[in-house]
Write a protein that holds these residues in place. Structure first.
Motif, mmCIF file in Angstrom:
data_model
loop_
_atom_site.group_PDB
_atom_site.id
_atom_site.type_symbol
_atom_site.label_atom_id
_atom_site.label_comp_id
_atom_site.label_asym_id
_atom_site.label_seq_id
_atom_site.Cartn_x
_atom_site.Cartn_y
_atom_site.Cartn_z
ATOM 1 N N ALA A 31 0.868 -1.103 0.051
ATOM 2 C CA ALA A 31 -0.063 -0.259 -0.027
ATOM 3 C C ALA A 31 0.904 1.337 0.144
ATOM 4 N N PRO A 32 1.749 1.458 0.864
ATOM 5 C CA PRO A 32 2.561 2.550 0.828
ATOM 6 C C PRO A 32 3.225 2.858 -0.459
ATOM 7 N N ALA A 33 4.185 1.848 -1.032
ATOM 8 C CA ALA A 33 4.612 2.033 -2.387
ATOM 9 C C ALA A 33 3.698 2.120 -3.454
ATOM 10 N N PHE A 34 2.409 1.550 -3.529
ATOM 11 C CA PHE A 34 1.521 1.758 -4.451
ATOM 12 C C PHE A 34 0.954 3.182 -4.363
ATOM 13 N N THR A 35 0.878 3.740 -3.219
ATOM 14 C CA THR A 35 0.299 5.065 -2.974
ATOM 15 C C THR A 35 1.415 6.073 -3.795
ATOM 16 N N VAL A 36 2.881 5.962 -3.295
ATOM 17 C CA VAL A 36 3.638 6.856 -3.877
ATOM 18 C C VAL A 36 3.628 6.512 -5.470
ATOM 19 N N PHE A 37 3.671 5.379 -5.867
ATOM 20 C CA PHE A 37 3.732 5.267 -7.292
ATOM 21 C C PHE A 37 2.574 6.058 -8.165
ATOM 22 N N CYS A 38 1.421 5.866 -7.465
ATOM 23 C CA CYS A 38 0.236 6.694 -8.050
ATOM 24 C C CYS A 38 0.510 8.103 -8.041
ATOM 25 N N MET A 39 0.918 8.679 -6.890
ATOM 26 C CA MET A 39 1.140 10.311 -6.786
ATOM 27 C C MET A 39 2.356 10.670 -7.700
ATOM 28 N N VAL A 40 3.268 9.817 -7.670
ATOM 29 C CA VAL A 40 4.557 10.105 -8.838
ATOM 30 C C VAL A 40 3.796 10.233 -10.042
ATOM 31 N N GLY A 41 2.925 9.234 -10.555
ATOM 32 C CA GLY A 41 2.279 9.119 -11.795
ATOM 33 C C GLY A 41 1.576 10.362 -12.206
ATOM 34 N N VAL A 42 0.509 10.997 -11.246
ATOM 35 C CA VAL A 42 -0.178 12.193 -10.865
ATOM 36 C C VAL A 42 0.595 13.183 -11.444
ATOM 37 N N MET A 43 2.023 13.580 -10.674
ATOM 38 C CA MET A 43 2.804 14.626 -11.025
ATOM 39 C C MET A 43 3.248 14.452 -12.440
ATOM 40 N N ASN A 44 3.883 13.443 -12.933
ATOM 41 C CA ASN A 44 4.092 13.445 -14.249
ATOM 42 C C ASN A 44 3.143 13.965 -15.383
ATOM 43 N N ALA A 45 1.813 13.373 -15.017
ATOM 44 C CA ALA A 45 0.674 13.673 -15.882
ATOM 45 C C ALA A 45 0.561 15.214 -16.013
#
Length: 564
Positions: A147-161
Protein backbone atom coordinates in the motif's frame (compact mmCIF):
# COMPACT_ATOMS: atom_id res chain seq x y z
CA UNK A 1 -5.82 13.54 11.22
CA UNK A 2 -8.57 15.57 9.61
CA UNK A 3 -10.43 18.60 10.86
CA UNK A 4 -14.18 18.01 11.11
CA UNK A 5 -16.10 20.77 9.41
CA UNK A 6 -19.49 20.11 11.01
CA UNK A 7 -21.50 23.33 10.80
CA UNK A 8 -18.86 25.69 12.21
CA UNK A 9 -18.92 28.86 10.06
CA UNK A 10 -15.38 29.66 11.27
CA UNK A 11 -14.03 26.99 8.92
CA UNK A 12 -15.73 28.63 5.95
CA UNK A 13 -14.44 32.06 7.00
CA UNK A 14 -10.93 30.63 7.31
CA UNK A 15 -11.21 29.02 3.86
CA UNK A 16 -12.32 32.36 2.37
CA UNK A 17 -9.44 34.14 4.12
CA UNK A 18 -6.88 31.65 2.79
CA UNK A 19 -8.29 32.00 -0.73
CA UNK A 20 -7.87 35.78 -0.74
CA UNK A 21 -4.45 35.64 0.93
CA UNK A 22 -3.11 33.18 -1.64
CA UNK A 23 -4.72 35.18 -4.46
CA UNK A 24 -3.14 38.46 -3.38
CA UNK A 25 0.27 36.92 -2.71
CA UNK A 26 0.19 35.22 -6.10
CA UNK A 27 -0.80 38.46 -7.85
CA UNK A 28 2.04 40.31 -6.13
CA UNK A 29 4.83 37.76 -6.57
CA UNK A 30 4.05 36.28 -10.00
CA UNK A 31 5.24 39.25 -12.14
CA UNK A 32 8.38 39.49 -10.01
CA UNK A 33 9.33 35.89 -10.70
CA UNK A 34 9.67 36.88 -14.37
CA UNK A 35 12.47 39.25 -13.39
CA UNK A 36 14.05 36.56 -11.22
CA UNK A 37 13.88 34.04 -14.06
CA UNK A 38 15.65 36.38 -16.46
CA UNK A 39 18.27 37.19 -13.83
CA UNK A 40 18.99 33.49 -13.19
CA UNK A 41 18.71 32.51 -16.85
CA UNK A 42 15.63 30.32 -16.33
CA UNK A 43 14.11 31.19 -19.70
CA UNK A 44 12.15 28.79 -21.91
CA UNK A 45 13.52 29.05 -25.45
CA UNK A 46 11.52 28.01 -28.55
CA UNK A 47 11.80 24.36 -29.55
CA UNK A 48 9.80 23.30 -32.62
CA UNK A 49 10.17 19.61 -31.72
CA UNK A 50 7.95 19.88 -28.64
CA UNK A 51 6.91 23.49 -27.90
CA UNK A 52 4.43 25.96 -29.34
CA UNK A 53 5.74 29.39 -28.36
CA UNK A 54 8.03 31.29 -30.73
CA UNK A 55 9.83 33.57 -28.25
CA UNK A 56 11.84 33.16 -25.06
CA UNK A 57 9.61 33.28 -21.96
CA UNK A 58 10.66 33.18 -18.28
CA UNK A 59 9.65 29.98 -16.50
CA UNK A 60 9.74 30.42 -12.72
CA UNK A 61 6.07 31.27 -12.21
CA UNK A 62 5.70 28.11 -10.15
CA UNK A 63 7.68 29.74 -7.36
CA UNK A 64 4.90 32.32 -7.00
CA UNK A 65 2.28 29.55 -6.81
CA UNK A 66 4.35 27.80 -4.13
CA UNK A 67 4.86 30.99 -2.11
CA UNK A 68 1.16 31.85 -2.27
CA UNK A 69 -0.01 28.33 -1.40
CA UNK A 70 2.40 27.63 1.45
CA UNK A 71 2.20 31.18 2.77
CA UNK A 72 -1.58 30.96 3.01
CA UNK A 73 -1.48 27.54 4.71
CA UNK A 74 0.91 28.92 7.34
CA UNK A 75 -1.97 31.17 8.42
CA UNK A 76 -4.28 28.20 9.07
CA UNK A 77 -5.45 28.06 12.67
CA UNK A 78 -5.23 24.28 12.75
CA UNK A 79 -1.64 22.98 12.50
CA UNK A 80 -2.58 19.37 11.81
CA UNK A 81 -0.14 16.67 10.75
CA UNK A 82 -1.84 16.52 7.37
CA UNK A 83 -0.89 20.11 6.58
CA UNK A 84 2.62 19.56 7.96
CA UNK A 85 3.05 16.46 5.80
CA UNK A 86 1.68 18.28 2.78
CA UNK A 87 4.01 21.23 3.34
CA UNK A 88 7.09 19.02 3.76
CA UNK A 89 6.45 17.21 0.49
CA UNK A 90 5.60 20.48 -1.29
CA UNK A 91 8.91 22.06 -0.27
CA UNK A 92 10.77 19.00 -1.57
CA UNK A 93 9.03 18.88 -4.92
CA UNK A 94 9.32 22.66 -5.47
CA UNK A 95 13.06 22.47 -4.74
CA UNK A 96 13.46 19.73 -7.35
CA UNK A 97 11.41 21.67 -9.89
CA UNK A 98 13.35 24.86 -9.22
CA UNK A 99 16.68 23.12 -9.79
CA UNK A 100 15.31 21.53 -12.96
CA UNK A 101 14.18 24.93 -14.25
CA UNK A 102 17.70 26.26 -13.67
CA UNK A 103 19.95 23.36 -14.63
CA UNK A 104 17.75 20.78 -16.49
CA UNK A 105 18.21 17.82 -14.15
CA UNK A 106 18.59 14.27 -15.38
CA UNK A 107 15.24 12.41 -15.46
CA UNK A 108 16.37 9.96 -12.78
CA UNK A 109 17.24 12.80 -10.39
CA UNK A 110 13.88 14.49 -10.96
CA UNK A 111 12.08 11.17 -10.52
CA UNK A 112 13.91 10.58 -7.23
CA UNK A 113 12.82 14.01 -5.98
CA UNK A 114 9.20 13.21 -6.80
CA UNK A 115 9.45 9.92 -4.91
CA UNK A 116 10.90 11.68 -1.87
CA UNK A 117 8.12 14.29 -1.87
CA UNK A 118 5.37 11.66 -2.17
CA UNK A 119 7.00 9.51 0.53
CA UNK A 120 7.13 12.46 2.95
CA UNK A 121 3.38 12.98 2.55
CA UNK A 122 2.55 9.29 2.85
CA UNK A 123 4.75 8.63 5.89
CA UNK A 124 4.10 11.85 7.82
CA UNK A 125 0.42 12.07 6.96
CA UNK A 126 -0.32 8.38 7.35
CA UNK A 127 -2.22 8.10 4.06
CA UNK A 128 -2.19 4.83 2.16
CA UNK A 129 -4.31 3.48 -0.67
CA UNK A 130 -5.14 0.12 0.86
CA UNK A 131 -7.48 -0.70 -2.00
CA UNK A 132 -8.23 0.54 -5.50
CA UNK A 133 -11.86 -0.40 -5.05
CA UNK A 134 -14.20 -2.89 -6.65
CA UNK A 135 -13.47 -1.79 -10.21
CA UNK A 136 -14.59 -4.93 -12.04
CA UNK A 137 -17.39 -6.24 -9.80
CA UNK A 138 -15.39 -9.13 -8.35
CA UNK A 139 -14.64 -7.52 -5.01
CA UNK A 140 -12.16 -4.89 -3.76
CA UNK A 141 -8.63 -5.07 -5.13
CA UNK A 142 -6.44 -4.84 -2.04
CA UNK A 143 -2.86 -3.54 -2.10
CA UNK A 144 -1.84 -5.23 1.15
CA UNK A 145 1.75 -4.68 2.26
CA UNK A 146 2.44 -2.76 -0.94
CA UNK A 147 0.00 0.00 0.00
CA UNK A 148 2.66 2.66 0.82
CA UNK A 149 4.68 1.91 -2.33
CA UNK A 150 1.54 1.81 -4.47
CA UNK A 151 0.40 5.17 -3.05
CA UNK A 152 3.77 6.75 -3.84
CA UNK A 153 3.64 5.22 -7.35
CA UNK A 154 0.20 6.74 -8.01
CA UNK A 155 1.25 10.14 -6.71
CA UNK A 156 4.37 10.20 -8.88
CA UNK A 157 2.21 9.24 -11.85
CA UNK A 158 -0.12 12.19 -11.24
CA UNK A 159 2.87 14.53 -10.88
CA UNK A 160 4.20 13.47 -14.27
CA UNK A 161 0.74 13.66 -15.85
CA UNK A 162 0.37 17.33 -14.81
CA UNK A 163 3.95 18.01 -15.82
CA UNK A 164 3.31 16.67 -19.33
CA UNK A 165 0.03 18.58 -19.65
CA UNK A 166 1.84 21.92 -19.30
CA UNK A 167 2.02 22.49 -23.05
CA UNK A 168 -0.19 25.53 -23.75
CA UNK A 169 -0.65 28.91 -22.10
CA UNK A 170 -2.87 28.49 -19.06
CA UNK A 171 -3.58 24.80 -19.67
CA UNK A 172 -1.97 23.10 -16.66
CA UNK A 173 -2.97 25.90 -14.29
CA UNK A 174 -6.56 25.90 -15.53
CA UNK A 175 -7.15 22.16 -15.32
CA UNK A 176 -5.56 22.15 -11.87
CA UNK A 177 -7.91 24.96 -10.80
CA UNK A 178 -10.90 22.95 -12.06
CA UNK A 179 -9.68 19.92 -10.12
CA UNK A 180 -9.37 22.10 -6.99
CA UNK A 181 -13.04 23.07 -7.30
CA UNK A 182 -14.15 19.43 -7.31
CA UNK A 183 -11.69 18.32 -4.63
CA UNK A 184 -12.90 21.19 -2.46
CA UNK A 185 -16.46 19.98 -2.96
CA UNK A 186 -15.48 16.43 -2.04
CA UNK A 187 -13.76 17.79 1.07
CA UNK A 188 -17.02 19.49 2.07
CA UNK A 189 -18.87 16.21 1.61
CA UNK A 190 -16.43 14.19 3.69
CA UNK A 191 -16.00 16.89 6.39
CA UNK A 192 -12.29 17.20 5.58
CA UNK A 193 -11.17 20.65 6.70
CA UNK A 194 -7.56 20.12 5.64
CA UNK A 195 -8.58 19.17 2.12
CA UNK A 196 -10.85 22.22 1.91
CA UNK A 197 -8.09 24.60 3.03
CA UNK A 198 -5.53 23.19 0.60
CA UNK A 199 -8.05 23.27 -2.25
CA UNK A 200 -9.11 26.89 -1.78
CA UNK A 201 -5.55 28.11 -1.11
CA UNK A 202 -4.27 26.41 -4.28
CA UNK A 203 -7.25 27.75 -6.25
CA UNK A 204 -6.48 31.31 -5.18
CA UNK A 205 -2.80 30.92 -6.07
CA UNK A 206 -3.70 29.54 -9.49
CA UNK A 207 -6.17 32.30 -10.35
CA UNK A 208 -3.55 34.89 -9.46
CA UNK A 209 -0.97 33.08 -11.60
CA UNK A 210 -3.35 32.65 -14.55
CA UNK A 211 -3.77 36.42 -14.58
CA UNK A 212 -0.29 36.44 -16.20
CA UNK A 213 -0.23 32.99 -17.81
CA UNK A 214 -3.37 33.20 -19.95
CA UNK A 215 -2.73 33.28 -23.72
CA UNK A 216 -0.58 35.05 -24.72
CA UNK A 217 1.44 34.12 -21.62
CA UNK A 218 3.94 36.50 -20.08
CA UNK A 219 5.65 33.73 -18.12
CA UNK A 220 5.47 29.97 -17.58
CA UNK A 221 5.17 28.05 -14.34
CA UNK A 222 8.07 25.74 -15.18
CA UNK A 223 8.65 22.39 -13.52
CA UNK A 224 8.60 24.07 -10.11
CA UNK A 225 4.94 24.82 -10.79
CA UNK A 226 3.78 21.78 -12.75
CA UNK A 227 5.35 19.34 -10.29
CA UNK A 228 3.81 21.25 -7.37
CA UNK A 229 0.39 21.12 -9.02
CA UNK A 230 0.71 17.39 -9.66
CA UNK A 231 1.88 16.79 -6.10
CA UNK A 232 -0.91 18.91 -4.58
CA UNK A 233 -3.65 17.25 -6.62
CA UNK A 234 -2.21 13.82 -5.87
CA UNK A 235 -2.30 14.61 -2.14
CA UNK A 236 -5.89 15.83 -2.38
CA UNK A 237 -6.87 12.71 -4.31
CA UNK A 238 -5.20 10.29 -1.89
CA UNK A 239 -6.53 12.08 1.20
CA UNK A 240 -9.98 12.39 -0.39
CA UNK A 241 -10.58 8.64 -0.66
CA UNK A 242 -13.10 7.60 2.01
CA UNK A 243 -14.78 4.38 0.83
CA UNK A 244 -16.13 3.55 4.29
CA UNK A 245 -16.91 7.02 5.56
CA UNK A 246 -20.23 8.65 6.35
CA UNK A 247 -20.10 10.07 2.81
CA UNK A 248 -18.25 7.33 0.87
CA UNK A 249 -15.84 8.46 -1.84
CA UNK A 250 -14.36 5.57 -3.80
CA UNK A 251 -10.90 5.73 -5.41
CA UNK A 252 -12.40 5.73 -8.91
CA UNK A 253 -14.64 8.68 -7.97
CA UNK A 254 -11.70 10.80 -6.86
CA UNK A 255 -9.43 9.65 -9.70
CA UNK A 256 -12.12 10.50 -12.24
CA UNK A 257 -11.56 14.21 -11.57
CA UNK A 258 -8.01 13.79 -12.94
CA UNK A 259 -8.99 11.46 -15.77
CA UNK A 260 -8.06 13.89 -18.57
CA UNK A 261 -4.32 14.32 -17.77
CA UNK A 262 -4.03 10.68 -16.65
CA UNK A 263 -5.59 9.23 -19.81
CA UNK A 264 -3.59 11.59 -22.01
CA UNK A 265 -0.33 10.55 -20.37
CA UNK A 266 -1.12 6.83 -20.55
CA UNK A 267 -2.09 7.02 -24.22
CA UNK A 268 0.96 9.05 -25.18
CA UNK A 269 3.31 6.66 -23.40
CA UNK A 270 1.54 3.63 -24.88
CA UNK A 271 2.03 5.11 -28.34
CA UNK A 272 5.73 5.64 -27.66
CA UNK A 273 6.10 2.05 -26.46
CA UNK A 274 4.27 0.83 -29.57
CA UNK A 275 6.70 2.71 -31.79
CA UNK A 276 9.67 1.55 -29.67
CA UNK A 277 10.49 5.06 -28.51
CA UNK A 278 11.63 6.31 -25.16
CA UNK A 279 8.37 6.80 -23.18
CA UNK A 280 9.83 9.91 -21.54
CA UNK A 281 10.95 11.49 -24.82
CA UNK A 282 9.00 14.73 -25.44
CA UNK A 283 6.98 15.03 -28.64
CA UNK A 284 3.81 16.60 -30.03
CA UNK A 285 1.34 13.73 -29.63
CA UNK A 286 -0.59 15.03 -26.61
CA UNK A 287 -4.27 15.86 -26.95
CA UNK A 288 -3.64 19.60 -27.09
CA UNK A 289 -1.14 19.10 -29.91
CA UNK A 290 -3.68 17.00 -31.83
CA UNK A 291 -6.32 19.71 -31.49
CA UNK A 292 -3.85 22.27 -32.82
CA UNK A 293 -3.14 20.08 -35.87
CA UNK A 294 -6.89 20.09 -36.57
CA UNK A 295 -6.70 23.84 -37.05
CA UNK A 296 -8.13 25.02 -33.75
CA UNK A 297 -6.41 28.24 -32.66
CA UNK A 298 -4.26 28.25 -29.54
CA UNK A 299 -6.78 30.36 -27.65
CA UNK A 300 -9.64 27.95 -28.45
CA UNK A 301 -7.90 24.68 -27.54
CA UNK A 302 -7.54 25.66 -23.87
CA UNK A 303 -11.29 26.34 -23.28
CA UNK A 304 -12.11 23.06 -25.05
CA UNK A 305 -9.82 21.13 -22.70
CA UNK A 306 -11.19 23.05 -19.72
CA UNK A 307 -14.64 21.85 -20.75
CA UNK A 308 -13.41 18.26 -21.03
CA UNK A 309 -11.76 18.45 -17.60
CA UNK A 310 -14.92 19.89 -16.03
CA UNK A 311 -17.01 17.19 -17.71
CA UNK A 312 -14.91 14.45 -16.15
CA UNK A 313 -15.39 16.13 -12.77
CA UNK A 314 -19.15 16.38 -13.25
CA UNK A 315 -19.32 12.71 -14.24
CA UNK A 316 -17.45 11.75 -11.07
CA UNK A 317 -19.72 13.96 -8.99
CA UNK A 318 -22.97 12.78 -10.57
CA UNK A 319 -22.07 9.06 -10.34
CA UNK A 320 -20.39 9.07 -6.93
CA UNK A 321 -23.11 6.86 -5.43
CA UNK A 322 -23.19 4.40 -8.33
CA UNK A 323 -21.32 1.06 -8.34
CA UNK A 324 -17.61 1.44 -9.03
CA UNK A 325 -17.61 -0.60 -12.27
CA UNK A 326 -20.31 1.70 -13.65
CA UNK A 327 -18.31 4.78 -12.66
CA UNK A 328 -15.20 3.40 -14.38
CA UNK A 329 -17.21 2.55 -17.49
CA UNK A 330 -18.67 6.07 -17.68
CA UNK A 331 -15.24 7.70 -17.35
CA UNK A 332 -13.66 5.43 -19.96
CA UNK A 333 -16.62 5.88 -22.32
CA UNK A 334 -16.38 9.66 -22.15
CA UNK A 335 -12.61 9.53 -22.59
CA UNK A 336 -13.04 7.19 -25.53
CA UNK A 337 -15.56 9.56 -27.11
CA UNK A 338 -13.11 12.47 -26.84
CA UNK A 339 -10.10 10.65 -28.25
CA UNK A 340 -12.19 8.76 -30.79
CA UNK A 341 -13.58 12.00 -32.19
CA UNK A 342 -10.13 13.56 -32.46
CA UNK A 343 -8.67 10.40 -34.03
CA UNK A 344 -11.50 10.20 -36.57
CA UNK A 345 -11.09 13.88 -37.46
CA UNK A 346 -7.37 13.32 -38.05
CA UNK A 347 -7.97 10.26 -40.20
CA UNK A 348 -10.51 12.16 -42.30
CA UNK A 349 -8.01 15.03 -42.61
CA UNK A 350 -10.58 17.46 -41.27
CA UNK A 351 -9.11 20.88 -40.59
CA UNK A 352 -10.88 23.99 -39.44
CA UNK A 353 -10.24 27.19 -41.33
CA UNK A 354 -11.49 30.74 -41.11
CA UNK A 355 -14.40 30.02 -43.44
CA UNK A 356 -15.65 27.22 -41.18
CA UNK A 357 -16.25 29.67 -38.38
CA UNK A 358 -18.83 31.58 -40.36
CA UNK A 359 -17.51 34.92 -39.19
CA UNK A 360 -17.95 37.52 -41.89
CA UNK A 361 -17.20 41.18 -41.94
CA UNK A 362 -20.33 42.50 -43.60
CA UNK A 363 -23.99 42.21 -42.86
CA UNK A 364 -26.55 40.98 -45.34
CA UNK A 365 -29.59 42.78 -46.74
CA UNK A 366 -30.55 45.80 -48.77
CA UNK A 367 -30.36 49.52 -48.21
CA UNK A 368 -32.87 49.49 -45.37
CA UNK A 369 -30.91 46.85 -43.49
CA UNK A 370 -27.68 48.78 -44.09
CA UNK A 371 -29.31 51.96 -42.75
CA UNK A 372 -30.52 50.15 -39.64
CA UNK A 373 -27.04 48.70 -39.15
CA UNK A 374 -25.57 52.21 -39.24
CA UNK A 375 -28.14 53.42 -36.71
CA UNK A 376 -27.41 50.48 -34.40
CA UNK A 377 -23.73 51.23 -34.70
CA UNK A 378 -24.39 54.74 -33.41
CA UNK A 379 -25.87 53.27 -30.21
CA UNK A 380 -22.64 51.56 -29.22
CA UNK A 381 -21.12 54.52 -27.30
CA UNK A 382 -24.35 55.02 -25.35
CA UNK A 383 -24.84 51.38 -24.41
CA UNK A 384 -21.76 51.29 -22.18
CA UNK A 385 -23.27 54.04 -20.02
CA UNK A 386 -26.70 52.37 -20.08
CA UNK A 387 -25.18 49.16 -18.67
CA UNK A 388 -22.91 50.99 -16.20
CA UNK A 389 -25.66 53.19 -14.77
CA UNK A 390 -28.24 50.43 -15.03
CA UNK A 391 -26.18 48.24 -12.69
CA UNK A 392 -25.19 51.04 -10.33
CA UNK A 393 -28.62 52.59 -9.73
CA UNK A 394 -30.31 49.61 -8.03
CA UNK A 395 -27.30 49.16 -5.72
CA UNK A 396 -27.70 52.79 -4.66
CA UNK A 397 -31.49 52.50 -4.32
CA UNK A 398 -31.78 49.43 -2.08
CA UNK A 399 -31.49 49.45 1.72
CA UNK A 400 -31.50 46.84 4.45
CA UNK A 401 -28.55 44.85 3.14
CA UNK A 402 -27.74 41.89 5.48
CA UNK A 403 -24.28 41.78 7.01
CA UNK A 404 -23.30 38.58 5.19
CA UNK A 405 -24.33 40.07 1.85
CA UNK A 406 -22.21 43.11 2.64
CA UNK A 407 -19.19 40.92 3.41
CA UNK A 408 -19.65 39.07 0.12
CA UNK A 409 -19.93 42.38 -1.74
CA UNK A 410 -16.71 43.66 -0.15
CA UNK A 411 -14.97 40.36 -0.95
CA UNK A 412 -15.94 40.49 -4.62
CA UNK A 413 -14.94 44.16 -4.79
CA UNK A 414 -11.51 43.26 -3.38
CA UNK A 415 -11.26 40.37 -5.84
CA UNK A 416 -12.08 42.69 -8.71
CA UNK A 417 -9.71 45.46 -7.64
CA UNK A 418 -6.81 43.05 -7.26
CA UNK A 419 -7.35 41.00 -10.39
CA UNK A 420 -8.65 43.51 -12.95
CA UNK A 421 -5.94 44.70 -15.39
CA UNK A 422 -6.56 48.41 -14.93
CA UNK A 423 -3.45 49.43 -16.89
CA UNK A 424 -3.49 46.84 -19.67
CA UNK A 425 -7.13 46.50 -20.70
CA UNK A 426 -6.40 46.32 -24.43
CA UNK A 427 -3.91 43.46 -24.06
CA UNK A 428 -5.83 41.58 -21.37
CA UNK A 429 -9.37 41.95 -22.68
CA UNK A 430 -10.17 38.28 -22.01
CA UNK A 431 -9.20 38.73 -18.37
CA UNK A 432 -11.39 41.85 -18.19
CA UNK A 433 -14.40 39.98 -19.53
CA UNK A 434 -14.04 37.09 -17.09
CA UNK A 435 -13.67 39.31 -14.03
CA UNK A 436 -16.55 41.60 -15.04
CA UNK A 437 -18.78 38.56 -15.59
CA UNK A 438 -18.02 37.28 -12.08
CA UNK A 439 -18.69 40.72 -10.63
CA UNK A 440 -22.00 40.96 -12.53
CA UNK A 441 -23.13 37.55 -11.28
CA UNK A 442 -22.31 38.40 -7.67
CA UNK A 443 -23.91 41.84 -7.85
CA UNK A 444 -27.12 40.54 -9.43
CA UNK A 445 -27.17 37.56 -7.07
CA UNK A 446 -26.99 39.83 -4.02
CA UNK A 447 -29.71 42.11 -5.40
CA UNK A 448 -32.01 39.16 -6.12
CA UNK A 449 -31.41 37.68 -2.69
CA UNK A 450 -32.03 40.80 -0.60
CA UNK A 451 -34.94 40.08 1.76
CA UNK A 452 -35.99 43.77 1.88
CA UNK A 453 -35.57 44.45 -1.84
CA UNK A 454 -38.31 46.62 -3.41
CA UNK A 455 -40.92 44.78 -5.44
CA UNK A 456 -39.79 46.41 -8.68
CA UNK A 457 -36.16 45.27 -8.42
CA UNK A 458 -36.47 41.82 -10.00
CA UNK A 459 -38.53 43.17 -12.88
CA UNK A 460 -36.08 46.02 -13.37
CA UNK A 461 -33.07 43.71 -13.59
CA UNK A 462 -34.86 41.32 -15.94
CA UNK A 463 -35.92 44.24 -18.17
CA UNK A 464 -32.39 45.67 -18.22
CA UNK A 465 -30.84 42.36 -19.22
CA UNK A 466 -33.63 41.72 -21.75
CA UNK A 467 -33.03 45.07 -23.44
CA UNK A 468 -29.31 44.39 -23.56
CA UNK A 469 -29.93 40.92 -25.03
CA UNK A 470 -32.16 42.34 -27.79
CA UNK A 471 -29.50 44.94 -28.57
CA UNK A 472 -26.78 42.26 -28.73
CA UNK A 473 -28.80 40.01 -31.03
CA UNK A 474 -29.63 42.96 -33.30
CA UNK A 475 -25.98 44.00 -33.55
CA UNK A 476 -24.89 40.42 -34.27
CA UNK A 477 -27.57 40.03 -36.96
CA UNK A 478 -26.84 43.32 -38.72
CA UNK A 479 -23.07 43.37 -38.35
CA UNK A 480 -21.70 39.88 -38.89
CA UNK A 481 -18.22 40.79 -37.66
CA UNK A 482 -19.56 40.95 -34.11
CA UNK A 483 -20.26 37.21 -34.14
CA UNK A 484 -16.69 36.75 -32.97
CA UNK A 485 -17.80 37.79 -29.50
CA UNK A 486 -18.99 34.21 -29.01
CA UNK A 487 -15.34 33.13 -28.80
CA UNK A 488 -14.01 33.09 -25.24
CA UNK A 489 -10.54 32.91 -23.76
CA UNK A 490 -9.37 30.25 -21.34
CA UNK A 491 -9.50 32.65 -18.39
CA UNK A 492 -13.07 33.62 -19.27
CA UNK A 493 -14.07 29.98 -19.61
CA UNK A 494 -12.56 29.14 -16.22
CA UNK A 495 -14.29 31.95 -14.31
CA UNK A 496 -17.61 31.48 -16.11
CA UNK A 497 -17.50 27.74 -15.44
CA UNK A 498 -16.75 28.20 -11.74
CA UNK A 499 -19.51 30.79 -11.46
CA UNK A 500 -22.10 28.47 -13.01
CA UNK A 501 -20.80 25.56 -10.90
CA UNK A 502 -21.77 27.35 -7.68
CA UNK A 503 -25.59 27.42 -8.12
CA UNK A 504 -25.87 24.20 -10.12
CA UNK A 505 -23.67 21.93 -7.97
CA UNK A 506 -22.20 23.57 -4.86
CA UNK A 507 -25.29 25.26 -3.42
CA UNK A 508 -27.48 22.10 -3.54
CA UNK A 509 -24.59 20.00 -2.18
CA UNK A 510 -24.18 22.09 0.97
CA UNK A 511 -27.93 22.60 1.41
CA UNK A 512 -27.99 26.40 1.22
CA UNK A 513 -31.61 26.51 0.08
CA UNK A 514 -33.58 26.76 -3.12
CA UNK A 515 -33.90 30.53 -2.89
CA UNK A 516 -30.11 31.00 -2.92
CA UNK A 517 -29.77 28.61 -5.85
CA UNK A 518 -32.48 30.35 -7.87
CA UNK A 519 -31.04 33.81 -7.18
CA UNK A 520 -27.54 32.82 -8.28
CA UNK A 521 -28.76 30.87 -11.28
CA UNK A 522 -30.86 33.80 -12.44
CA UNK A 523 -27.85 36.07 -11.93
CA UNK A 524 -25.70 33.79 -14.13
CA UNK A 525 -28.28 33.82 -16.92
CA UNK A 526 -28.82 37.59 -16.72
CA UNK A 527 -25.07 38.25 -16.82
CA UNK A 528 -24.59 36.47 -20.16
CA UNK A 529 -26.11 39.26 -22.33
CA UNK A 530 -24.16 41.81 -20.29
CA UNK A 531 -20.94 39.93 -21.08
CA UNK A 532 -21.77 39.73 -24.79
CA UNK A 533 -22.63 43.42 -24.87
CA UNK A 534 -19.34 44.25 -23.20
CA UNK A 535 -17.43 42.35 -25.89
CA UNK A 536 -19.18 44.37 -28.58
CA UNK A 537 -18.53 47.63 -26.77
CA UNK A 538 -14.79 47.13 -26.33
CA UNK A 539 -13.90 45.82 -29.81
CA UNK A 540 -12.72 49.27 -30.86
CA UNK A 541 -12.49 51.06 -27.51
CA UNK A 542 -11.09 48.89 -24.70
CA UNK A 543 -11.39 51.86 -22.32
CA UNK A 544 -15.10 51.08 -22.07
CA UNK A 545 -14.01 48.20 -19.85
CA UNK A 546 -13.01 50.86 -17.35
CA UNK A 547 -16.45 52.49 -17.34
CA UNK A 548 -18.36 49.27 -16.63
CA UNK A 549 -15.73 47.91 -14.23
CA UNK A 550 -15.77 51.14 -12.23
CA UNK A 551 -19.57 51.15 -11.99
CA UNK A 552 -19.59 47.53 -10.83
CA UNK A 553 -16.94 48.29 -8.24
CA UNK A 554 -18.93 51.27 -6.97
CA UNK A 555 -22.11 49.17 -6.79
CA UNK A 556 -20.38 46.41 -4.81
CA UNK A 557 -18.77 48.86 -2.41
CA UNK A 558 -22.15 50.56 -1.92
CA UNK A 559 -23.77 47.25 -0.97
CA UNK A 560 -20.85 46.45 1.30
CA UNK A 561 -21.13 49.73 3.16
CA UNK A 562 -24.88 49.27 3.59
CA UNK A 563 -24.23 45.79 4.93
CA UNK A 564 -22.16 47.26 7.74
Amino acid sequence: MQIPITNDPAVYREAALLFFVSLLVSLFITPRTAWLARFLGAVDSPDHARKIHSRAIPRLGGMAIAAALLGALLMARHGSWTLIAFGAGAVAVVAVGFLDDLYILRPVVKFLGQVIAATLFVRLGGFELESVGNLFGFGPIETGIFAPAFTVFCMVGVMNALNLSDGLDGLAGGIAAIACVFFGLFALLSRDGDGLLVSVALLGALIGFLRYNTFPARLFMGDSGSLLLGYSLACLAVAGVHPGGAVPLDPVTVAGVLALPILDTLLVMARRFWHRQNPFLPDKTHLHHRLLTLGLPHGAVVPVLYGAMASFGLISWAMREQPEPLQLLAILAFGGAIYGTVFLAQRLHWRRNAADAGFGTRGAGGKTTAWIAVVMGKTVPCMSWVIALGLLLPALAVFGVPGRAGVVAFGIAAFMMALFPWRSQRVDSGICFGIIYVACVCLLGILHFLPSAPVWLDNYLSALCGIVLIWVLSIMKLQAGHKKIMLISGFEALLIGVTIFVPTVLVPAVGMGENVRNALLMACLESIPLLLALKILVRKQPRRNFVIATSLLAALVSLGLKGL
